[in-house]
Design an enzyme around this catalytic site. Structure first.
Site, PDB file in Angstrom:
ATOM      1  N   ASP A 227       0.747  -0.741  -0.081  1.00 13.72           N
ATOM      2  CA  ASP A 227      -0.234   0.178  -0.002  1.00 13.72           C
ATOM      3  C   ASP A 227       0.544   1.196  -0.020  1.00 13.72           C
ATOM      4  OD1 ASP A 227      -2.633  -2.186   0.282  1.00 13.72           O
ATOM      5  OD2 ASP A 227      -1.651  -1.943   2.230  1.00 13.72           O
TER       6      ASP A 227
ATOM      7  N   HIS B 299      -5.016  -3.373   6.236  1.00 14.49           N
ATOM      8  CA  HIS B 299      -4.593  -3.217   4.937  1.00 14.49           C
ATOM      9  C   HIS B 299      -5.731  -3.905   4.636  1.00 14.49           C
ATOM     10  CE1 HIS B 299      -2.776  -5.244   1.241  1.00 14.49           C
ATOM     11  NE2 HIS B 299      -3.567  -6.541   2.017  1.00 14.49           N
TER      12      HIS B 299
END
Length: 333
Positions: free
Chosen positions: A158, A186
């Site tokens: 990410d 996440h």
């Protein structure tokens, strides 16, 4: 030097297929460090795993001293220096998040117990398999003799996605962007934060907000793109991110091993105990960290505005709920 023992689970899967070559050729632990690769997967995957072993042998890599394929935890977790837990129960269509959690609690309770029993107490454990934060917390809780700080989960993908979106927008390279932050889970509630990020534009370092001059994009589409990038890749490729996930794992582990560059921080899911950002204790939450001597520390003192606060609390709430569900399953698992 002595070879280090590196475990990769889910070793017959597609992330591992991109990851193993990079590790074995020295991209992660350096070009001088010999390794023993231990590859764990479930019994039905052992034939496929044999093929992966053949390919690793056929790469003729000088650092790779031995490859050990196994479906047994007592073999896989023995004397480990590092464990990269990629394998998990994937979400099948029509599957509730609760069902997914239940299946994964079982796996990570078992693997945590195996770490506790067989691995070195200094082992570094990186959880990639989703839901990564909660799986990591369960593994840590199931390995009470290994310090909580030795467990981390992957939010580097990410982090890299956020960096590259900023770079693309400005027509610079990803290397010109630093100190983006992924806060929280996440999942699609994660908060990609560029309030503290810097970008090198024509040799001058400026804040991302100042460089981009488009607050509505930064607070809107940018965040959504990063949050939903995994789903976008699946939609296009009909398979989940593998190449980029493997690269992120390499970045994450290399930083644990060698430390973060001066003046830079990275995002990692770590235990929230003792943080100064108002995140509840006993969560596995992604924070900005710096790493030195294989030990991470929170980046302290970053001012948090109201927009950020709301987003950080939202993802903490999701993680708290996930944890509660998982801990319920843990006691019955």
């Amino acid at each position: 030097g002595e070879p280090i023992r590196v475990l990769v689970t889910g070793a017959a899967g597609q992330i591992a297929y991109s990851l193993l070559y990079s590790i074995a050729k020295g991209d992660v632990f350096g070009k001088e460090q010999p390794l023993i690769l231990v590859l764990l997967d479930i019994t039905p995957m052992m034939t496929v795993l044999e093929g992966v072993v053949m390919e690793l042998q056929d790469c003729a890599l000088p650092l790779l001293k031995e490859v050990i394929p196994t479906d047994k935890e007592e073999v896989a977790f023995k004397d480990l220096d590092i464990a990269i837990l990629v394998g998990s129960m994937p979400r099948r269509e029509g599957m509730e998040r609760k069902d997914l959690l239940k299946a994964n609690v079982k796996i990570f309770k078992s693997q945590g117990a195996a770490l506790d029993k067989y691995a070195k107490k200094t082992v570094k454990v990186v959880v990639v398999g989703n839901p990564a934060n909660t799986n990591c917390l369960i593994a840590s809780k199931s390995a009470p003799s290994i310090p909580k700080e030795n467990f981390s989960c992957l939010t580097r993908l990410d982090h890299n996605r956020a960096k590259s979106q900023i770079a693309l927008k400005l027509g610079v390279t990803a290397n010109d962007v630093k100190n983006v932050i992924i806060w929280g889970n996440h999942s699609s509630t994660q908060y990609p934060d560029v309030n503290h990020a810097k970008v090198n534009v024509k040799g001058k370092e400026v804040g991302v907000y100042e460089a981009i001059k488009d607050d509505s994009w930064l607070k809107g589409d940018f965040i959504l793109t990063v949050q939903q990038r995994g789903a976008a890749v699946i939609k296009a490729r009909k398979l989940s991110s593998a190449m980029s996930a493997a690269k992120a794992i390499c970045d994450h582990v290399r930083d644990i091993w060698f430390g973060t560059p001066a003046g830079e921080f990275v995002s990692m899911g770590v235990i929230s105990d003792g943080n100064s950002y108002g995140v509840p204790e006993d969560l596995l939450y992604s924070f900005p960290v710096v790493i030195k001597d294989k030990t991470w520390k929170f980046v302290e003192g970053l001012p948090i505005n109201d927009f950020s606060r709301e987003k950080m609390d939202l993802t903490a709430k999701e993680l708290t709920e996930e944890k509660e569900t998982a801990v319920e399953f843990l006691s019955s698992a």
